[in-house]
Design a protein around this motif. Sequence first.
Motif, PDB file in Angstrom:
ATOM      1  N   LEU A   1       0.831  -1.202   0.000  1.00  0.00           N
ATOM      2  CA  LEU A   1       0.000   0.000   0.000  1.00  0.00           C
ATOM      3  C   LEU A   1       0.867   1.254   0.000  1.00  0.00           C
ATOM      4  CD1 LEU A   1      -2.593   1.635   0.385  1.00  0.00           C
ATOM      5  CD2 LEU A   1      -2.502   1.081   2.818  1.00  0.00           C
ATOM      6  N   LEU A   2       1.944   1.239   0.783  1.00  0.00           N
ATOM      7  CA  LEU A   2       2.807   2.412   0.871  1.00  0.00           C
ATOM      8  C   LEU A   2       3.618   2.602  -0.403  1.00  0.00           C
ATOM      9  CD1 LEU A   2       4.077   1.988   4.540  1.00  0.00           C
ATOM     10  CD2 LEU A   2       2.081   3.204   3.695  1.00  0.00           C
ATOM     11  N   ILE A   3       4.044   1.501  -1.011  1.00  0.00           N
ATOM     12  CA  ILE A   3       4.806   1.605  -2.264  1.00  0.00           C
ATOM     13  C   ILE A   3       3.933   2.200  -3.367  1.00  0.00           C
ATOM     14  CG2 ILE A   3       5.925   0.261  -4.077  1.00  0.00           C
ATOM     15  CD1 ILE A   3       6.863  -1.670  -1.864  1.00  0.00           C
ATOM     16  N   LEU A   4       2.685   1.739  -3.444  1.00  0.00           N
ATOM     17  CA  LEU A   4       1.778   2.300  -4.438  1.00  0.00           C
ATOM     18  C   LEU A   4       1.467   3.764  -4.125  1.00  0.00           C
ATOM     19  CD1 LEU A   4      -0.728  -0.672  -4.882  1.00  0.00           C
ATOM     20  CD2 LEU A   4       1.044   0.067  -6.486  1.00  0.00           C
ATOM     21  N   SER A   5       1.370   4.094  -2.832  1.00  0.00           N
ATOM     22  CA  SER A   5       1.067   5.473  -2.442  1.00  0.00           C
ATOM     23  C   SER A   5       2.192   6.417  -2.811  1.00  0.00           C
ATOM     24  CB  SER A   5       0.797   5.541  -0.932  1.00  0.00           C
ATOM     25  OG  SER A   5      -0.294   4.713  -0.572  1.00  0.00           O
TER      26      SER A   5
ATOM     27  N   LYS B   1       8.054  14.844  -4.773  1.00  0.00           N
ATOM     28  CA  LYS B   1       9.476  15.179  -4.640  1.00  0.00           C
ATOM     29  C   LYS B   1      10.201  14.989  -5.990  1.00  0.00           C
ATOM     30  CE  LYS B   1      13.538  14.261  -1.795  1.00  0.00           C
ATOM     31  NZ  LYS B   1      14.164  13.388  -0.777  1.00  0.00           N
ATOM     32  N   ASP B   2      11.237  15.822  -6.195  1.00  0.00           N
ATOM     33  CA  ASP B   2      12.063  15.770  -7.412  1.00  0.00           C
ATOM     34  C   ASP B   2      11.222  15.914  -8.672  1.00  0.00           C
ATOM     35  OD1 ASP B   2      14.289  15.382  -5.809  1.00  0.00           O
ATOM     36  OD2 ASP B   2      14.083  13.192  -5.866  1.00  0.00           O
ATOM     37  N   ALA B   3      10.361  16.940  -8.656  1.00  0.00           N
ATOM     38  CA  ALA B   3       9.530  17.253  -9.831  1.00  0.00           C
ATOM     39  C   ALA B   3       8.687  16.066 -10.273  1.00  0.00           C
ATOM     40  CB  ALA B   3      10.397  17.750 -10.985  1.00  0.00           C
ATOM     41  N   TYR B   4       8.067  15.409  -9.281  1.00  0.00           N
ATOM     42  CA  TYR B   4       7.143  14.297  -9.538  1.00  0.00           C
ATOM     43  C   TYR B   4       7.834  13.154 -10.271  1.00  0.00           C
ATOM     44  CZ  TYR B   4       3.721  17.876  -8.302  1.00  0.00           C
ATOM     45  OH  TYR B   4       3.026  18.856  -7.647  1.00  0.00           O
ATOM     46  N   LYS B   5       9.045  12.871  -9.834  1.00  0.00           N
ATOM     47  CA  LYS B   5       9.820  11.805 -10.476  1.00  0.00           C
ATOM     48  C   LYS B   5       9.154  10.446 -10.316  1.00  0.00           C
ATOM     49  CE  LYS B   5      14.447   9.732 -10.403  1.00  0.00           C
ATOM     50  NZ  LYS B   5      15.792   9.780  -9.766  1.00  0.00           N
ATOM     51  N   ALA B   6       8.543  10.209  -9.147  1.00  0.00           N
ATOM     52  CA  ALA B   6       7.916   8.906  -8.880  1.00  0.00           C
ATOM     53  C   ALA B   6       6.478   8.820  -9.364  1.00  0.00           C
ATOM     54  CB  ALA B   6       7.962   8.618  -7.374  1.00  0.00           C
ATOM     55  N   PHE B   7       5.971   9.868 -10.000  1.00  0.00           N
ATOM     56  CA  PHE B   7       4.567   9.894 -10.418  1.00  0.00           C
ATOM     57  C   PHE B   7       4.303   8.797 -11.450  1.00  0.00           C
ATOM     58  CE2 PHE B   7       0.822  11.441 -12.592  1.00  0.00           C
ATOM     59  CZ  PHE B   7       0.061  11.963 -11.555  1.00  0.00           C
ATOM     60  N   ASN B   8       3.280   7.971 -11.151  1.00  0.00           N
ATOM     61  CA  ASN B   8       2.964   6.843 -12.019  1.00  0.00           C
ATOM     62  C   ASN B   8       1.453   6.644 -12.034  1.00  0.00           C
ATOM     63  OD1 ASN B   8       2.469   4.059 -12.929  1.00  0.00           O
ATOM     64  ND2 ASN B   8       4.694   3.860 -12.867  1.00  0.00           N
TER      65      ASN B   8
ATOM     66  N   ASN C   1       3.207  27.171  -8.567  1.00  0.00           N
ATOM     67  CA  ASN C   1       2.708  26.829  -7.230  1.00  0.00           C
ATOM     68  C   ASN C   1       2.886  25.348  -6.919  1.00  0.00           C
ATOM     69  OD1 ASN C   1       1.784  29.458  -6.569  1.00  0.00           O
ATOM     70  ND2 ASN C   1      -0.036  29.132  -7.843  1.00  0.00           N
ATOM     71  N   LEU C   2       2.803  24.515  -7.939  1.00  0.00           N
ATOM     72  CA  LEU C   2       2.887  23.072  -7.729  1.00  0.00           C
ATOM     73  C   LEU C   2       4.299  22.548  -7.878  1.00  0.00           C
ATOM     74  CD1 LEU C   2      -0.327  21.959  -9.659  1.00  0.00           C
ATOM     75  CD2 LEU C   2      -0.032  22.137  -7.194  1.00  0.00           C
ATOM     76  N   LYS C   3       5.226  23.402  -8.285  1.00  0.00           N
ATOM     77  CA  LYS C   3       6.618  22.966  -8.408  1.00  0.00           C
ATOM     78  C   LYS C   3       7.317  23.021  -7.056  1.00  0.00           C
ATOM     79  CE  LYS C   3       7.437  24.348 -13.228  1.00  0.00           C
ATOM     80  NZ  LYS C   3       8.245  25.221 -14.103  1.00  0.00           N
ATOM     81  N   ASN C   4       8.433  22.329  -6.970  1.00  0.00           N
ATOM     82  CA  ASN C   4       9.320  22.364  -5.796  1.00  0.00           C
ATOM     83  C   ASN C   4       8.615  21.942  -4.513  1.00  0.00           C
ATOM     84  OD1 ASN C   4      11.378  23.451  -7.473  1.00  0.00           O
ATOM     85  ND2 ASN C   4      10.557  25.517  -7.155  1.00  0.00           N
ATOM     86  N   LEU C   5       7.643  21.035  -4.614  1.00  0.00           N
ATOM     87  CA  LEU C   5       7.005  20.455  -3.431  1.00  0.00           C
ATOM     88  C   LEU C   5       7.725  19.176  -3.061  1.00  0.00           C
ATOM     89  CD1 LEU C   5       3.241  20.953  -4.387  1.00  0.00           C
ATOM     90  CD2 LEU C   5       4.703  22.461  -3.037  1.00  0.00           C
ATOM     91  N   SER C   6       7.828  18.904  -1.762  1.00  0.00           N
ATOM     92  CA  SER C   6       8.611  17.743  -1.327  1.00  0.00           C
ATOM     93  C   SER C   6       7.794  16.679  -0.628  1.00  0.00           C
ATOM     94  CB  SER C   6       9.751  18.194  -0.401  1.00  0.00           C
ATOM     95  OG  SER C   6       9.228  18.884   0.722  1.00  0.00           O
TER      96      SER C   6
END
Length: 840
Positions: A682-686, A692-699, A739-744
């Motif tokens: 569940l946490l891995i999918l979340s 972080k890093d400009a939505y690098k993990a976004f999937n 506004n949505l950039k540089n969020l961690s």
Amino acid sequence: MDVNGTDRIGSGAEVLRDRRATASPTSKRIDSFFKRKACDEDEKNASTSSKIEKLHENPNIEENEKQLSKVPKITHNEFENTLERDPGKRLQIWQYPPNQIDEVRRAYLKWGPYQMRLENYPFSSKDDHPRRFQYTWFSLFPSWLEYSPLKDAAYCLPCYLFSKKPSGRPGSNVFIVTGFKNWRKVNNGKNCAFLKHIGKDPCSPHNIAVSACQDLLNQNCHIRNVLEVQSSDQIMKNRLRLKTSIDTVRFLSLQACAFRGHDESTESRNQGNFLEMIKLIASYNDEVAKVVLENASFNSKYTSPKIQKELLNILSSKVKNHIREEIGDSKFCIVVDEARDESKKEQMALVLRFVDKNGFIQERFFDIVHVKDTAAITLKNELCVVLSRHNLNVSNIRGQGYDGASNMRGEWNGFQALFLTDCPYAYYVHCFAHRLQLALVAASREVIPIHQFFSKLTFIVNIVCSSSKRHDELQATKLDEIAYLLEIDELEKGKGANQIGTLKRAGDTRWSSHFSSICSLINMYDATCLVLEKITVDGSTYSQRGDADNAYKSLTSFEFILILYLMREIMGTTDVLCQALQQQSQDIVNVMRLVCSTKGLIQNLRENGWDKLLKNVTSFCEKHDIEVPNFGASYVARQGRSRHQKDHITMEHYFKVEIFFVTIDKQLQELNSRFNDQAMELLILSSALDPKDAYKAFNIDKICTLVEKYYPMDFNEQEKINLNFQLQHFIIDARQDSNLKNLSTMQELCTCLATTKKSEVYYLIDRLLRLIMTLPDSTATTERSFSAMKIIKNKLRNKMEAEFLASTMIIYIERDIATSFSSNSIIEDFKSLKERKGAL
């Protein structure tokens, strides 16, 4: 006349008004001054009839006249912990003792109707056209309509409160005892069963019950207040006196101070904190001094223990009501722990974790309940009572957080398993802080040299700090050392610099204290050695001299210094994670990221840290004249009474492999083991939503899988399809919008969506973010609540009642909410609680 018969109702109301207008003043009866006018009732019935007809045309119907709902929903009274909210479970009003019936009525009127919102109400039949209760009916009849989830039936609150024993007439007890569930008769125009229950006649049983409820709450119309009219000046004096008591109760609760004294008589030199505080306030304000204590009227001093508890309970109820309003219809998580108080009673603390409307994670202490035992079923039943009392639906739970005890986390009969049967999406997460604690403890016990090191560390601290005399010697020695270093310009001067510390003991239940103990020993190393040398020579007994000599030899050995620096590196790395787990605003994805970074830093220490560590240890030993062994020589270990030499093992091999590598490997092994369970998927999918890093993990695929597998009830089929397209638009927008950039963190993303109003555009993404952020990461908040309990319920206050303890704790812990309520609002609740002798 239209279909609904509105003209007939209106014409009847006009005739009634004409008759009243032509009636002579002497013909009025006394009850006409207290009852509502019939025309008002007819107009409301006509309005309600019109709105019930439009139910299918416009589901978003505006609320009807508030009537009884204008009264505060939750205000404490002495029956709060015994009354049942569910109308299908509660006793009938005539079954209560006659002297308590009015108090029971007031309690239910302060709560308001029990209007539980369910995800899906059950169907009442299995025919071709099954029907069920509709939540929109609450907006049409907000002041009286109730629903029982147990019996799947509707009830009427005013009729229940002023009902009498059943007369045997058919249908007389439908909305009172048996409940109404013939749903097909509701949406039936002018034949609506709810409208028929209200009745067009102002003298109908329902309207009479409503008038009786209003008369009960309207204390100003009570005959006693009518006959004993008090001047406005006296009312102001009463309110000032009561305000003084309110401020005193609030101050003592916020400071966790006792209220009462041992002797509160007028001859006593110390009448207790409450009365002494009122005296202090009166000494600074002449207006207060004229109306309190001996200058107050005998029957309304507002200083008795009963009044103190009432004010305390009102304030605590307002805090709970505020938290309940913060939650609203949001999903929430329960964080539960149990502990014994000073009187050896088992207490269960409940913390609610949720995401507020601004996108911030909140962990609010909600209640503490005394339980007879710690069996899982007992804890669940008590918790359900608390949630039900405040209209918190179990089906809205989306997370469970416990410390890992077997009765809490058991997969078959544990606390979490029982809740999963009622809500299969209340995912259990073992407290991360507790996992880290277990990993560090297990790693230290498994490696023999590390276990021996901590034993020696505790032994040294106990010898040096066991008496005040030795402690003073330690600080005096450190002071001389600092003065000498300042004299030779080895230390820099400055405000707050070069503070004199002391040795700190390591606690078993707080692993971060081990890191503090190690750092304090390094800082106080020279002073500690000098004190041990002095005890070895000047000790009063042979045991003191022998223990000090043994401690000095351990402290000045190369192996001890090596492990001291090694554990400082390891503990310093894990302490960042340990401190982060104590914060309330951490989302679980960010915590998992910290866990991964901790593992990575420890792995890097294993691969590249040996040379630097050895250099620091060698430099320290040379500075303090400690012998550095020959690393090329054979290592000789002492076993029992004989010396045993290990073949082909050098000193370097022993220190590097059997201490450095083994300690780090064991640490990594425990971390991987403790932070690897079924919740990890569940946490891995979340983590696919991590900005972080400009939505690098976004999937997008992982996010859709997360919704499909873990939150199927929170998104319908159409929303699952729409989510995919929303995610495609969002990722383009997120990489372009400043506004949505540089969020961690996910919390920063959720807060940004709420601030920029983009949560209305990407409402499905916002909903998913809130569900993930609701998952707990630690039970630190409950642990802090038990720390507060020890402060409040101490040895001198070990006979506190459970209700008094719970009220004091919620005010003490949630002080930011408790201080936000004005004294006037508390006075109004106090006035409506029951009849008062002094007018307010």
